[in-house]
Design a protein around this motif. Structure first.
Motif, PDB file in Angstrom:
ATOM      1  N   ASP A  34       0.898  -1.302   0.005  1.00 31.81           N
ATOM      2  CA  ASP A  34      -0.172  -0.338  -0.168  1.00 31.81           C
ATOM      3  C   ASP A  34       0.701   1.288   0.032  1.00 31.81           C
ATOM      4  N   VAL A  35       1.103   1.891  -1.073  1.00 37.26           N
ATOM      5  CA  VAL A  35       1.780   3.099  -1.041  1.00 37.26           C
ATOM      6  C   VAL A  35       1.354   4.137  -1.279  1.00 37.26           C
ATOM      7  N   ARG A  36      -0.328   3.914  -0.252  1.00 38.74           N
ATOM      8  CA  ARG A  36      -0.692   5.915   0.279  1.00 38.74           C
ATOM      9  C   ARG A  36       0.190   6.361   1.276  1.00 38.74           C
ATOM     10  N   ASP A  37       0.007   7.901   1.224  1.00 42.84           N
ATOM     11  CA  ASP A  37       1.018   8.280   1.936  1.00 42.84           C
ATOM     12  C   ASP A  37       0.427   8.530   3.564  1.00 42.84           C
ATOM     13  N   PHE A  40      -3.348   6.716   4.752  1.00 43.19           N
ATOM     14  CA  PHE A  40      -2.753   5.585   4.413  1.00 43.19           C
ATOM     15  C   PHE A  40      -3.749   5.181   5.824  1.00 43.19           C
ATOM     16  N   ASN A  44      -7.018  -0.389   5.807  1.00 41.13           N
ATOM     17  CA  ASN A  44      -6.021  -0.664   4.664  1.00 41.13           C
ATOM     18  C   ASN A  44      -6.642  -2.492   4.348  1.00 41.13           C
ATOM     19  N   ASN A  50       2.696  -0.864   4.388  1.00 41.07           N
ATOM     20  CA  ASN A  50       2.792   0.573   3.969  1.00 41.07           C
ATOM     21  C   ASN A  50       4.547   1.267   3.500  1.00 41.07           C
ATOM     22  N   TYR A  51       4.135   1.430   2.355  1.00 35.04           N
ATOM     23  CA  TYR A  51       5.554   1.765   1.592  1.00 35.04           C
ATOM     24  C   TYR A  51       4.734   3.567   1.667  1.00 35.04           C
ATOM     25  N   PRO A  52       4.613   4.285   2.122  1.00 33.80           N
ATOM     26  CA  PRO A  52       4.583   5.335   1.846  1.00 33.80           C
ATOM     27  C   PRO A  52       5.333   5.973  -0.028  1.00 33.80           C
ATOM     28  N   CYS A  77      -2.886   2.268  -4.549  1.00 32.69           N
ATOM     29  CA  CYS A  77      -3.081   3.454  -3.472  1.00 32.69           C
ATOM     30  C   CYS A  77      -4.705   3.643  -3.131  1.00 32.69           C
TER      31      CYS A  77
END
Length: 138
Positions: A34-37, A40, A44, A50-52, A77
């Motif tokens: 999940d690349v949300r900043d 997040f 989820n 999580n890797y923003p 995302c």
């Protein structure tokens, strides 16, 4: 000149099926990134890492090493229109550069409609969504 993407798209239904078909102890065959900043918060996909996107370039090498032996990796995302596909491309390029002879073949996917589409269908399913807070999504 034709250009092919280094990933395929997957639907929410396909991903839900994959997650539900594996006991959580066996989720080593699948990784969800999940690349949300800051977006997040509020829920989820179960077991997602999580890797923003705003720090993705700095952490992608670590991620490639961590997921080197995982057969399927799914990126997303919020809507999977920009950050998710971009992260999947960067990850694929980094993996190709880092692992010239990978021991495990890997399929890279982007979740169509992102977390927004996934949570709209599965927000009430604790096998698929965790830490959900509708305040952030309604």
């Amino acid at each position: 000149m034709s250009f092919s993407l280094p990933f395929k798209y997957i639907t929410a239904e396909e991903l839900a099926g994959w997650i539900k078909s594996k006991p959580s102890s066996e989720l080593k065959e699948l990784a969800v990134v999940d690349v949300r900043d800051s977006d997040f918060v509020g829920g989820n996909i179960v077991s997602a890492m999580n890797y923003p996107s705003d720090t993705f370039h700095a952490t992608v090498d670590e991620l490639v090493k961590k997921l080197a032996n995982v057969p399927k990796v799914v990126f997303h995302c919020a809507l999977s229109q920009a950050r998710g596909p971009k992260a999947a491309r960067i990850y694929a390029e980094t993996r190709n550069h880092q692992l010239s002879n990978p021991s495990t073949a890997q399929e890279i996917y982007v979740l169509r409609e992102g977390f927004s589409g996934f949570q709209a269908k599965y927000r009430h399913d604790p096998e698929l969504i965790e830490k959900f807070n509708k305040y952030y999504h309604d």
